[in-house]
Design an enzyme around this catalytic site. Structure first.
Site, PDB file in Angstrom:
ATOM      1  CB  ALA A   1     113.684-128.568  45.084  1.00  0.00           C
TER       2      ALA A   1
ATOM      3  CG  ASP B   1     114.390-126.886  39.353  1.00  0.00           C
ATOM      4  OD1 ASP B   1     114.082-127.386  38.256  1.00  0.00           O
ATOM      5  OD2 ASP B   1     113.641-126.107  39.988  1.00  0.00           O
TER       6      ASP B   1
ATOM      7  CB  SER C   1      91.178-135.869   8.469  1.00  0.00           C
ATOM      8  OG  SER C   1      90.569-136.152   7.232  1.00  0.00           O
TER       9      SER C   1
ATOM     10  CD  GLU D   1      93.858-144.677  19.976  1.00  0.00           C
ATOM     11  OE1 GLU D   1      94.217-143.535  19.665  1.00  0.00           O
ATOM     12  OE2 GLU D   1      94.229-145.702  19.377  1.00  0.00           O
TER      13      GLU D   1
ATOM     14  CE  LYS E   1      88.817-136.229  16.365  1.00  0.00           C
ATOM     15  NZ  LYS E   1      89.046-134.796  16.492  1.00  0.00           N
TER      16      LYS E   1
ATOM     17  CG  ASP F   1      89.646-129.902  20.441  1.00  0.00           C
ATOM     18  OD1 ASP F   1      90.103-130.175  19.314  1.00  0.00           O
ATOM     19  OD2 ASP F   1      88.718-129.099  20.632  1.00  0.00           O
TER      20      ASP F   1
ATOM     21  NE  ARG G   1      95.620-134.280   9.390  1.00  0.00           N
ATOM     22  CZ  ARG G   1      94.786-133.672   8.559  1.00  0.00           C
ATOM     23  NH1 ARG G   1      94.670-132.368   8.591  1.00  0.00           N
ATOM     24  NH2 ARG G   1      94.075-134.371   7.712  1.00  0.00           N
TER      25      ARG G   1
ATOM     26  CE1 TYR H   1      97.001-139.597  16.045  1.00  0.00           C
ATOM     27  CE2 TYR H   1      96.649-138.219  17.986  1.00  0.00           C
ATOM     28  CZ  TYR H   1      96.779-138.351  16.611  1.00  0.00           C
ATOM     29  OH  TYR H   1      96.705-137.248  15.827  1.00  0.00           O
TER      30      TYR H   1
ATOM     31  CE  LYS I   1      83.868-133.573  16.173  1.00  0.00           C
ATOM     32  NZ  LYS I   1      85.160-132.920  15.990  1.00  0.00           N
TER      33      LYS I   1
ATOM     34  CB  CYS J   1      65.570-101.926  43.408  1.00  0.00           C
ATOM     35  SG  CYS J   1      64.561-103.411  43.356  1.00  0.00           S
TER      36      CYS J   1
ATOM     37  CB  CYS K   1      61.052-101.273  45.212  1.00  0.00           C
ATOM     38  SG  CYS K   1      62.762-101.339  45.819  1.00  0.00           S
TER      39      CYS K   1
ATOM     40  CB  CYS L   1      67.090-104.050  46.347  1.00  0.00           C
ATOM     41  SG  CYS L   1      65.619-103.183  46.914  1.00  0.00           S
TER      42      CYS L   1
ATOM     43  CB  CYS M   1      62.051-104.546  47.504  1.00  0.00           C
ATOM     44  SG  CYS M   1      62.374-105.091  45.813  1.00  0.00           S
TER      45      CYS M   1
END
Ligand code: IVH
Length: 713
Positions: free
Chosen positions: A33, A36, A81, A113, A115, A117, A136, A232, A320, A414, A417, A432, A438
């Protein structure tokens, strides 16, 4: 009156500071708030006098045009990469190669560091101002997504002035900052829920969600997406001197970029390896998806010496993690009948290795889960396995459908049974109702009765329970005590020694304390804690059976849910008959519990409930928690001890993941209150209360390659 230009400057600075506290320091000082209100004030000033608007004003984050196409940009320095190391051996090979090139005696430090995703981007700053941002792409040429990147909260529109004497260089004349745009798991879950509610297509995972959000043609759409950034690396820079990766990370942080706080520098490679393992173990408690760890040679001169092979630098490698999701074919859906008659659907899968474990079965939760996702037999489905949680089917891969897939209907009867299944009002589970008879339920009840937390009868387990029921030897748990040596004569697998042991174990079990017998009866919601309370309070099974619901509620630690369940149990003739048979067999129906157990095992703990649990209503779960001394609260905060989440859990679950609050499913909650016989497991997968995760450097080393093991689930 204050000078509007000065006030606008103050507001811009205050808003930039708030942004920095929120995204970089992760320590917001302004409430939403308050933020804002400042923003509104700045907007009003700028509207009254547009000359006050500066390009780096926080009001100008959404300012770009809708673009039909993103312009191509050639990166001044290729964005490389990373080669992967799939296990410790490959990590050591990477280091050995580097040492051969640098010389065996070279002192090498490493920066490690997380990684995350997401997707890699490059941000250009000129004269301290954000000028351009690109994806990239193929590493040589990317797309200009400047307008969209301006809307990402963690990306500063203007660089901060590094503190003088802080050990880092001053502002650069120009610099290209590289990093990852990503989405936190909780934000991703909430976004998907929002998209689904609006009838829009949801995303398969947080990475796709981040990529899709960044490539919106209209920046106002990107602005509404919870994208984050962490820096990074640097591309070309001018006017500063940077000599190592570690120094660069400190510098990027000083310039106002979010830098992952879990990055570390090590001079000893063994510590690098230890850190990788500790990190792997932390994976499930992170607020974002990490697919590995990046290890970089720290010194830039050494980096240059090592160079690159095509697009992969020799000075860095990605360790990985094993993938945790896989796609495989759903060959069938089987249903399982639990001890109390709850029928749960289970996926039968074409075997697939997920995170080093071969998965053949996965949970489908309940009927609603299958129909809501339109999961069909023959579908390729995404299966997820997170940490110790039992694998579950996320949903079908609709694009892989061949047209031969068949919708699946929950059986009306069921499978054991033939009795018509019933659905209890307010629950998502089918049951059931053939409680006394049963055979599937009976097998589960016998398993529970002989289990370790109950009568602990060694020599009788799942296989024997099934055998005795199938052969018609037993029609209830008390019939176990009518088994004789003659019964077994001639039955394959039962020699004289085994028979004698089995009968002896049965005989010994007759003297078990009353609370263990109460557990063994398998009354819904009555686990070891409630059973001990009841045994101590009533002192005999007869007194317990005679107790009214009101008298049961009066027992410390017993709430209305447990009380109603106990009263209902003993109202049934078939249960009273079983008790009489147990009495006749010579079991101990009197005495308290040897260990005094108070029913306040959850004292001091606060729970938040969200979503639909498989068997408990919201009210029942709440009562269960309160009757064990716990508190139930409506909103999730750092002080929440556990969030109990069921199907279709929404923002509260997201919040819990964000704050790192442990999440339990229903079975986990029941286990926590001591209701943890085998029965709990065969009705719903048990996640169990998550272990607290130690900080990385304290975590015990995990055996390497643990993720590559092939276990069977
Ligand atoms: S360094 C030469 N550091 O991984 C090194 N990359 O497979 C180039 N990534 O395209 C990247 N976290 O999207 C680096 N801490 C990190 C990273 C990271 C995630 C991603 C990035 C890159 C990909 C390489």
């Amino acid at each position: 009156m204050t000078d509007p230009a000065r006030r606008a400057g103050e507001l811009r600075a205050a808003l930039a500071e708030a942004n920095y506290q929120y995204y970089v320091l992760d320590d917001p000082r302004l409430s939403d708030a308050e933020y804002d209100a400042l923003m509104r004030e700045l907007r009003a000033l700028e509207a009254a006098d547009p000359a006050l608007i500066t390009p780096d004003s926080p009001t100008q984050r959404v300012s770009g045009q809708v673009s039909a196409q993103f312009a191509k940009v050639r990166h001044p320095q290729p964005m490389l990469s990373l080669a992967n190391a799939m296990d410790e051996a490959e990590l050591r090979e990477w280091r050995a190669r580097a040492m051969r090139l640098l010389g065996a005696d070279a002192p090498v430090a490493y920066v490690v560091e997380p990684k995350i995703d997401g997707l890699a981007i490059a941000l250009t700053y000129e004269g301290g101002r954000f000028a351009r941002g690109a994806t990239r792409g193929n590493g040589e040429v990317g797309e200009d997504v400047t307008a969209n990147l301006r809307t990402v909260g963690g990306i500063p529109l203007r660089l901060r002035e590094p503190p003088a004497g802080g050990g880092v260089p001053d502002l650069p004349a120009s610099i290209e900052v590289r990093g990852e745009v990503y989405m936190r798991s909780a934000d991703f879950t909430a976004l998907n829920a929002r998209l689904a509610a609006a009838g829009e297509k949801s995303f398969a995972n947080a990475r796709n969600s981040a990529a899709g959000s960044l490539r919106q043609k209209d920046p106002t759409l990107t602005a509404g997406r919870p994208l984050r950034f962490f820096a990074y690396a640097v591309g070309p820079f001018a006017g500063v001197s940077l000599t190592s990766q570690w120094q660069t990370l400190q510098y990027l942080r000083a310039l106002g970029f979010p830098v992952n706080g879990d990055a570390r520098r090590f001079e000893d490679f063994e510590q690098v390896i230890e850190y990788c393992h500790a990190w792997m173990a932390r994976r499930d408690s992170l607020p974002y998806e990490a697919d590995g760890i990046v290890i970089k040679v720290d010194d830039f001169a050494q980096q240059r010496e090592l160079g690159a092979v095509q697009k992969d630098p020799r000075w860095a490698v990605a360790f990985k993690f094993a993938a945790r999701e896989a796609v495989t074919r759903l060959t069938n859906i089987a249903v399982n009948v639990g001890r109390t008659g709850v029928v749960t659907p289970n996926a039968e899968l074409e075997p697939v290795v997920i995170g080093g474990v071969t998965v053949r079965n996965a949970s489908l939760h309940n009927a609603d889960y299958i129909s809501e996702r339109d999961i069909r037999i023959g579908d390729y489905v995404t299966v997820k396995r997170a940490g110790d949680v039992i694998p579950y089917v996320v949903g079908p891969v609709v694009s892989l459908r061949a047209g031969t897939e068949r919708p699946w209907a929950f059986p009306a009867a069921c499978p054991a049974c033939g009795t018509s299944l019933e659905r209890v009002e307010g629950e998502s589970a089918w049951r059931c109702p053939n409680f006394g008879i049963c055979p599937a339920q009976l097998v589960r009840r016998v398993e529970h009765f002989v289990g370790r937390g109950a009568m602990d009868i060694v020599g009788i387990g799942e296989r024997q329970a099934e055998q005795f029921v199938t052969l018609g030897w037993i029609a209830d748990v008390a019939d176990l005590y009518s088994l004789t040596a003659e019964r077994f004569s001639g039955v394959e697998g039962y020699g004289p020694k085994r028979i004698a042991n089995l009968l002896q174990a049965l005989e010994e079990s007759k003297g078990r304390p009353l609370d263990r017998l109460i557990v063994g009866l398998g009354i819904r919601f009555v686990g070891s804690v409630a059973a001990a309370d009841l045994a101590n309070h009533f002192g005999s099974l007869d007194a317990l059976m005679a107790a009214s619901e009101a008298e049961l509620i009066a027992v410390g630690g017993v709430g209305p849910v447990v009380a109603a369940s106990v009263a209902q149990f003993f109202q049934r003739d078939e249960n009273r008959r079983v008790v009489e048979k147990l009495r006749a067999a010579g079991l101990r129906l009197e005495g308290g519990a040897p260990r005094l157990r108070a029913g306040d095992g959850l004292a001091g703990k606060t729970f938040v409930l969200t979503g639909t649990l498989p068997t408990l209503t919201r009210e029942q779960a709440g009562e269960l928690i309160q009757s064990h001394g716990g508190k139930v609260s409506e909103s999730v905060s750092k002080r929440t001890s556990y969030v109990v989440a069921g199907a279709s859990a929404g923002s509260k679950l997201a919040k819990a993941q964000q704050l790192g609050v442990p999440v339990l499913d229903e079975a986990g909650l029941l286990a926590l209150v001591g209701y943890e016989g085998p029965g709990a497991e065969d009705e719903e997968p048990v996640a169990g209360p998550p272990e607290p995760v130690p900080p990385p450097d304290l975590a015990p080393p995990t055996p390497i390659g643990g993720g590559q093991l092939s276990l069977e689930l």
